[in-house]
Design a protein around this motif. Sequence first.
Motif, mmCIF file in Angstrom:
data_model
loop_
_atom_site.group_PDB
_atom_site.id
_atom_site.type_symbol
_atom_site.label_atom_id
_atom_site.label_comp_id
_atom_site.label_asym_id
_atom_site.label_seq_id
_atom_site.Cartn_x
_atom_site.Cartn_y
_atom_site.Cartn_z
ATOM 1 N N SER A 1 0.835 -1.201 0.000
ATOM 2 C CA SER A 1 0.000 0.000 0.000
ATOM 3 C C SER A 1 0.872 1.255 0.000
ATOM 4 O O SER A 1 2.015 1.229 0.471
ATOM 5 C CB SER A 1 -0.945 0.005 1.215
ATOM 6 O OG SER A 1 -0.205 0.133 2.415
ATOM 7 N N GLY A 2 0.321 2.319 -0.537
ATOM 8 C CA GLY A 2 0.977 3.625 -0.439
ATOM 9 C C GLY A 2 2.336 3.663 -1.115
ATOM 10 O O GLY A 2 2.586 2.934 -2.077
ATOM 11 N N VAL A 3 3.203 4.503 -0.600
ATOM 12 C CA VAL A 3 4.552 4.669 -1.149
ATOM 13 C C VAL A 3 5.569 4.444 -0.043
ATOM 14 O O VAL A 3 5.908 5.376 0.696
ATOM 15 C CB VAL A 3 4.731 6.078 -1.761
ATOM 16 C CG1 VAL A 3 6.127 6.217 -2.366
ATOM 17 C CG2 VAL A 3 3.673 6.354 -2.818
ATOM 18 N N PRO A 4 6.045 3.203 0.109
ATOM 19 C CA PRO A 4 7.062 2.970 1.135
ATOM 20 C C PRO A 4 8.323 3.769 0.803
ATOM 21 O O PRO A 4 8.633 3.989 -0.365
ATOM 22 C CB PRO A 4 7.320 1.459 1.065
ATOM 23 C CG PRO A 4 6.712 0.976 -0.192
ATOM 24 C CD PRO A 4 5.677 1.975 -0.610
ATOM 25 N N GLY A 5 9.016 4.206 1.839
ATOM 26 C CA GLY A 5 10.255 4.961 1.646
ATOM 27 C C GLY A 5 10.125 6.433 1.983
ATOM 28 O O GLY A 5 11.125 7.100 2.236
ATOM 29 N N GLU A 6 8.880 6.925 2.022
ATOM 30 C CA GLU A 6 8.729 8.357 2.283
ATOM 31 C C GLU A 6 9.098 8.715 3.730
ATOM 32 O O GLU A 6 9.662 9.776 3.983
ATOM 33 C CB GLU A 6 7.303 8.802 1.966
ATOM 34 C CG GLU A 6 7.022 8.804 0.472
ATOM 35 C CD GLU A 6 5.610 9.239 0.123
ATOM 36 O OE1 GLU A 6 5.388 9.675 -1.012
ATOM 37 O OE2 GLU A 6 4.713 9.126 0.982
ATOM 38 N N ALA A 7 8.779 7.818 4.654
ATOM 39 C CA ALA A 7 9.140 8.097 6.049
ATOM 40 C C ALA A 7 10.656 8.126 6.209
ATOM 41 O O ALA A 7 11.202 8.986 6.914
ATOM 42 C CB ALA A 7 8.520 7.049 6.981
ATOM 43 N N ALA A 8 11.322 7.203 5.542
ATOM 44 C CA ALA A 8 12.790 7.179 5.619
ATOM 45 C C ALA A 8 13.375 8.442 5.001
ATOM 46 O O ALA A 8 14.350 9.003 5.513
ATOM 47 C CB ALA A 8 13.339 5.937 4.920
ATOM 48 N N ALA A 9 12.765 8.916 3.913
ATOM 49 C CA ALA A 9 13.210 10.173 3.314
ATOM 50 C C ALA A 9 12.979 11.320 4.301
ATOM 51 O O ALA A 9 13.791 12.244 4.406
ATOM 52 C CB ALA A 9 12.475 10.431 2.007
ATOM 53 N N GLY A 10 11.868 11.237 5.052
ATOM 54 C CA GLY A 10 11.593 12.247 6.080
ATOM 55 C C GLY A 10 12.669 12.260 7.147
ATOM 56 O O GLY A 10 13.096 13.324 7.605
#
Length: 324
Positions: A156-165
């Motif tokens: 689901s969604g776009v994994p990796g965005e939290a890590a980019a955050g």
Amino acid sequence: MGEFALIEEIRRRCAVARDDVTLGIGDDAALLQPRPGSELAVSTDTLVDGVHFPAGTAAFDIGWKSLAVNLSDLAAMGAEPAWALLALSLPAADADWLSGFCDGFAALARQHGVALVGGDTTRGPLTISVTVHGFVPPGAALRRDGARAGDRILVSGVPGEAAAGLTCLLGSALLHAAGPVDRDYLLERLHRPAPRVALGLALRGIANAAIDVSDGLRQDLGHIAARSGLAAVLVADALPQSDVLLRAGDADQRLRWQLAGGDDYELCIAVPPARVADAQAAAADCGVVLTDIGAFEDGEGVRVVDAAGGDVALPRSGWEHFVA
Ligand code: ADP
Ligand code: MG
């Protein structure tokens, strides 16, 4: 503020009424009425200052996230959240901090109708331990061990965005082109994950297995593979991208964020090929996109391949936080 004033403040600010709570905060134990004929799904997760969130994280975000990571576990089981317990260890009785924390916790608790029914409050290094309870019809839970050879892997969604955050937060120069709006978006993804509760419920009867992605997609997918006695083949080129993510990092960095970064709280599921369209339609009803990123097959482990099926050389992890 003494211990009892703290507890009273928590009780007042986090109140969510539920008919199945006979007795909430204030006695030696809560009295709850489990839903007849349901299985009770129970899970607990602890957040430690400096380990699970960087020192200096806003109290609101810590409150939100401490419940979010737990609701994400219920979502991954296909369970409907009901009750929570909160064990707090605080270095000081700071009224402002507590107020922010409760606002964050309560905002998410209200969204999901979760009643805080008890907990414990002690003095010590900042540590937040939350336990959640939810209901699932007998046999309907989405377990890790249910994947079959041939099942598609959907995320689901776009994994990796939290890590980019997190990369934004650490002020890394490697984040090459993220402007202030992108940064705010990525930080929101890190600090205020939206647990996929509705999606988990919608996937009951469709998905054969599920896990929430908290420790990096590759590792968490590996848990389904191991528990199901299968190999997972993940197509790197199929990973969903967002415009923000594309602006934030080059291909290598995005792959590292997406496969080894944590804190996504997306769902990764196994779905029979014939049910993929149903899964995606159910997700669309929840306002979530499910992307097909690979398949399970006989064997073991997780293999990351390119569109042509060749093994992808995984970029070395750049941050200690992301060591897979
Ligand atoms: P006891 O000493 O009997 O364990 P406590 O004084 O620890 O009781 O707690 C009193 C009441 O407050 C209990 O109902 C407990 O569940 C609740 N409580 C304590 N800390 C918290 C907290 N951080 N969040 C929610 N409820 C809490
Ligand atoms: Mg106690």
